[in-house]
Design a protein around this motif. Sequence first.
Motif, short mmCIF file in Angstrom:
data_model
loop_
_atom_site.label_atom_id
_atom_site.label_comp_id
_atom_site.label_asym_id
_atom_site.label_seq_id
_atom_site.Cartn_x
_atom_site.Cartn_y
_atom_site.Cartn_z
N TYR A 28 0.90 -1.24 -0.06
CA TYR A 28 -0.01 -0.04 0.04
C TYR A 28 0.69 1.16 -0.09
N SER A 29 0.22 2.31 -0.89
CA SER A 29 1.12 3.47 -0.85
C SER A 29 0.17 4.65 -0.33
N LEU A 30 0.65 5.64 -0.04
CA LEU A 30 0.02 6.91 0.67
C LEU A 30 0.34 8.16 -0.45
N SER A 31 -0.64 8.96 -0.73
CA SER A 31 -0.51 10.31 -1.37
C SER A 31 -1.54 11.16 -1.22
N THR A 32 -1.38 12.36 -1.30
CA THR A 32 -2.74 13.41 -1.12
C THR A 32 -2.85 14.19 -2.28
N SER A 33 -4.10 14.70 -2.58
CA SER A 33 -4.39 15.54 -3.78
C SER A 33 -4.92 16.80 -3.36
N ALA A 34 -4.47 17.84 -3.87
CA ALA A 34 -4.81 19.04 -3.36
C ALA A 34 -6.04 19.59 -4.37
N PRO A 35 -6.72 20.23 -3.55
CA PRO A 35 -7.98 20.56 -4.19
C PRO A 35 -7.79 21.71 -5.33
N THR A 36 -8.74 21.82 -6.10
CA THR A 36 -8.61 22.66 -7.40
C THR A 36 -9.26 23.95 -7.02
N SER A 37 -10.10 24.09 -5.95
CA SER A 37 -10.69 25.18 -5.78
C SER A 37 -11.22 24.98 -4.12
#
Length: 156
Positions: free
Chosen positions: A76-85
Amino acid sequence: MFRTSLTAVLLSAAFIAPAAAVTNKVIFNGSVISTCLITVETPGLLSTNGALTTLSSTEAGGVSGTATILTTGGNYSLSTSAPTSFFQAPQYGDDDVTFSTQYSASGVTTLLDVVGSVTSPLGFGLTNVNVDLSATKTVGVFPAGNYIAEVTLTCE
């Protein structure tokens, strides 16, 4: 008479002799599925810089959001996604804004200030994650008002 005595002896021997022990086994089955569970613990708090061009959890007064991740399998791996707004912002608060995230981890996985879009492998067990968000105005300043943004944590 001999026959009656023999029958009596055989019957009494049958009732006196212990029965042979009988055994068998009870089988138990079980399985643990490989899973990754994310639990958001606390929301983050955005604070502004002196120029009102940045809202960030890393600015003075800001607070990282926290989560725990439990893995019961490997790979398993972790990442985050920034919002676009922003999810919520005052008028013009969402104009000309760029977002970025970063995260750190402790527990079975130790990470420090990883850029949000970078995927990091997770260890087997419990990992504590701190997530930071920054929003930067490329033109102008952030107007007064309330802001809400959502960062997506991904375990895959």
